[in-house]
Design a protein around this motif. Structure first.
Motif, PDB file in Angstrom:
ATOM      1  N   LEU A  48      -2.108   0.419  -6.433  1.00  0.00           N
ATOM      2  CA  LEU A  48      -2.358   1.526  -7.368  1.00  0.00           C
ATOM      3  C   LEU A  48      -2.191   1.091  -8.820  1.00  0.00           C
ATOM      4  O   LEU A  48      -3.009   1.443  -9.673  1.00  0.00           O
ATOM      5  CB  LEU A  48      -1.447   2.714  -7.050  1.00  0.00           C
ATOM      6  CG  LEU A  48      -1.787   3.503  -5.793  1.00  0.00           C
ATOM      7  CD1 LEU A  48      -0.734   4.559  -5.522  1.00  0.00           C
ATOM      8  CD2 LEU A  48      -3.154   4.137  -5.925  1.00  0.00           C
ATOM      9  N   VAL A  49      -1.159   0.324  -9.100  1.00  0.00           N
ATOM     10  CA  VAL A  49      -0.946  -0.180 -10.465  1.00  0.00           C
ATOM     11  C   VAL A  49      -2.108  -1.086 -10.869  1.00  0.00           C
ATOM     12  O   VAL A  49      -2.614  -0.998 -11.992  1.00  0.00           O
ATOM     13  CB  VAL A  49       0.411  -0.913 -10.577  1.00  0.00           C
ATOM     14  CG1 VAL A  49       0.516  -1.673 -11.884  1.00  0.00           C
ATOM     15  CG2 VAL A  49       1.562   0.078 -10.440  1.00  0.00           C
ATOM     16  N   ALA A  96      -7.011  -1.925 -14.052  1.00  0.00           N
ATOM     17  CA  ALA A  96      -8.445  -2.235 -14.085  1.00  0.00           C
ATOM     18  C   ALA A  96      -9.216  -1.113 -14.763  1.00  0.00           C
ATOM     19  O   ALA A  96     -10.101  -1.368 -15.601  1.00  0.00           O
ATOM     20  CB  ALA A  96      -8.967  -2.465 -12.665  1.00  0.00           C
ATOM     21  N   PHE A  97      -8.889   0.140 -14.433  1.00  0.00           N
ATOM     22  CA  PHE A  97      -9.546   1.275 -15.067  1.00  0.00           C
ATOM     23  C   PHE A  97      -9.307   1.263 -16.575  1.00  0.00           C
ATOM     24  O   PHE A  97     -10.227   1.485 -17.363  1.00  0.00           O
ATOM     25  CB  PHE A  97      -9.042   2.591 -14.460  1.00  0.00           C
ATOM     26  CG  PHE A  97      -9.603   3.804 -15.139  1.00  0.00           C
ATOM     27  CD1 PHE A  97     -10.916   4.195 -14.936  1.00  0.00           C
ATOM     28  CD2 PHE A  97      -8.825   4.545 -16.020  1.00  0.00           C
ATOM     29  CE1 PHE A  97     -11.441   5.303 -15.578  1.00  0.00           C
ATOM     30  CE2 PHE A  97      -9.338   5.651 -16.670  1.00  0.00           C
ATOM     31  CZ  PHE A  97     -10.647   6.042 -16.450  1.00  0.00           C
ATOM     32  N   SER A  98      -8.072   0.987 -16.968  1.00  0.00           N
ATOM     33  CA  SER A  98      -7.745   0.933 -18.399  1.00  0.00           C
ATOM     34  C   SER A  98      -8.540  -0.173 -19.089  1.00  0.00           C
ATOM     35  O   SER A  98      -9.050   0.015 -20.194  1.00  0.00           O
ATOM     36  CB  SER A  98      -6.241   0.702 -18.575  1.00  0.00           C
ATOM     37  OG  SER A  98      -5.915   0.607 -19.926  1.00  0.00           O
ATOM     38  N   GLY A  99      -8.654  -1.315 -18.434  1.00  0.00           N
ATOM     39  CA  GLY A  99      -9.416  -2.419 -19.007  1.00  0.00           C
ATOM     40  C   GLY A  99     -10.883  -2.083 -19.185  1.00  0.00           C
ATOM     41  O   GLY A  99     -11.484  -2.397 -20.216  1.00  0.00           O
ATOM     42  N   ARG A 159       5.645  -3.937   4.720  1.00  0.00           N
ATOM     43  CA  ARG A 159       4.885  -4.702   3.721  1.00  0.00           C
ATOM     44  C   ARG A 159       3.668  -3.921   3.260  1.00  0.00           C
ATOM     45  O   ARG A 159       3.308  -3.939   2.098  1.00  0.00           O
ATOM     46  CB  ARG A 159       4.438  -6.054   4.274  1.00  0.00           C
ATOM     47  CG  ARG A 159       5.465  -7.129   4.073  1.00  0.00           C
ATOM     48  CD  ARG A 159       4.877  -8.453   4.384  1.00  0.00           C
ATOM     49  NE  ARG A 159       5.360  -8.791   5.739  1.00  0.00           N
ATOM     50  CZ  ARG A 159       4.898  -9.750   6.471  1.00  0.00           C
ATOM     51  NH1 ARG A 159       3.908 -10.492   6.063  1.00  0.00           N
ATOM     52  NH2 ARG A 159       5.395  -9.989   7.660  1.00  0.00           N
ATOM     53  N   GLY A 160       3.053  -3.233   4.142  1.00  0.00           N
ATOM     54  CA  GLY A 160       1.905  -2.400   3.793  1.00  0.00           C
ATOM     55  C   GLY A 160       2.302  -1.289   2.846  1.00  0.00           C
ATOM     56  O   GLY A 160       1.572  -0.943   1.920  1.00  0.00           O
ATOM     57  N   LEU A 161       3.486  -0.736   3.056  1.00  0.00           N
ATOM     58  CA  LEU A 161       3.975   0.319   2.174  1.00  0.00           C
ATOM     59  C   LEU A 161       4.288  -0.214   0.780  1.00  0.00           C
ATOM     60  O   LEU A 161       4.093   0.476  -0.212  1.00  0.00           O
ATOM     61  CB  LEU A 161       5.213   0.988   2.777  1.00  0.00           C
ATOM     62  CG  LEU A 161       4.977   1.808   4.048  1.00  0.00           C
ATOM     63  CD1 LEU A 161       6.298   2.326   4.600  1.00  0.00           C
ATOM     64  CD2 LEU A 161       4.032   2.956   3.769  1.00  0.00           C
ATOM     65  N   VAL A 162       4.779  -1.436   0.705  1.00  0.00           N
ATOM     66  CA  VAL A 162       5.074  -2.050  -0.587  1.00  0.00           C
ATOM     67  C   VAL A 162       3.784  -2.368  -1.338  1.00  0.00           C
ATOM     68  O   VAL A 162       3.705  -2.252  -2.560  1.00  0.00           O
ATOM     69  CB  VAL A 162       5.931  -3.326  -0.402  1.00  0.00           C
ATOM     70  CG1 VAL A 162       6.074  -4.097  -1.696  1.00  0.00           C
ATOM     71  CG2 VAL A 162       7.294  -2.975   0.173  1.00  0.00           C
ATOM     72  N   ALA A 163       2.744  -2.718  -0.608  1.00  0.00           N
ATOM     73  CA  ALA A 163       1.479  -3.099  -1.231  1.00  0.00           C
ATOM     74  C   ALA A 163       0.755  -1.911  -1.854  1.00  0.00           C
ATOM     75  O   ALA A 163       0.008  -2.072  -2.821  1.00  0.00           O
ATOM     76  CB  ALA A 163       0.581  -3.780  -0.217  1.00  0.00           C
TER      77      ALA A 163
END
Length: 156
Positions: free
Chosen positions: A17-18, A23-26, A8-12
């Motif tokens: 990152l996305v 957020a950076f794009s916003g 689950r940690g790997l999926v998160a």
């Protein structure tokens, strides 16, 4: 079937990152909107009553427009405001050759904006205005007037 905790940690991680990229794009677009609003507000006063921008205001507005176009070079609003800026700089110039050069650049920039949104009627009105002041703008003037005729709502 439940995913073990380790997986689950790997999926998160990709999801996080996305989210960070979004957020950076916003933040980037919010910053660009603030820069655009400041430049647009300053430009809205040019030509009003007795207002004449200071050299500092002209420089600041030019830098803001350059920054915006460096980030999004084909943004039609940024291009249109750059054309407006160039046109007014030509108007304020006392040197005839500088005035001609700035008017030609204003026309070319507005035409570039119109390639991004060809059905924007007000933009073609601006092309007519800039073409009427630009040396050799007769063809651009004729093309813009034809576009305006094409964009007229049908008469019932």
């Amino acid at each position: 079937m439940s995913i073990p905790f380790n997986n689950r940690g790997l999926v998160a991680i990709p999801v996080l990152l996305v989210a960070l990229l979004m957020a950076f794009s916003g933040v980037r677009y919010a910053y660009l909107d603030l820069v655009f609003t400041a430049a647009d507000t300053e430009l809205s006063f040019w030509g009003r009553e007795n207002y004449h921008p200071t050299e500092a205001a002209i420089s600041r507005t030019g830098r803001a427009l350059d920054l915006l176009l460096a980030q999004l070079p084909n943004h039609p609003d940024y291009l249109a405001r750059q054309a407006y800026f160039l046109s007014w700089r030509g108007f304020f110039s006392s040197d005839i050759q500088t005035r001609k050069d700035l008017n030609a650049r204003a026309l070319a920039t507005q035409q570039q904006a119109m390639r991004q949104r060809p059905a924007y009627r007000q933009g073609w009105v601006e092309v007519v205005e800039y073409a009427s002041r630009a040396t050799g703008g007769a063809q651009a003037l004729a093309d813009a007037q034809a576009r305006l005729r094409d964009l007229q709502p049908p008469k019932n």
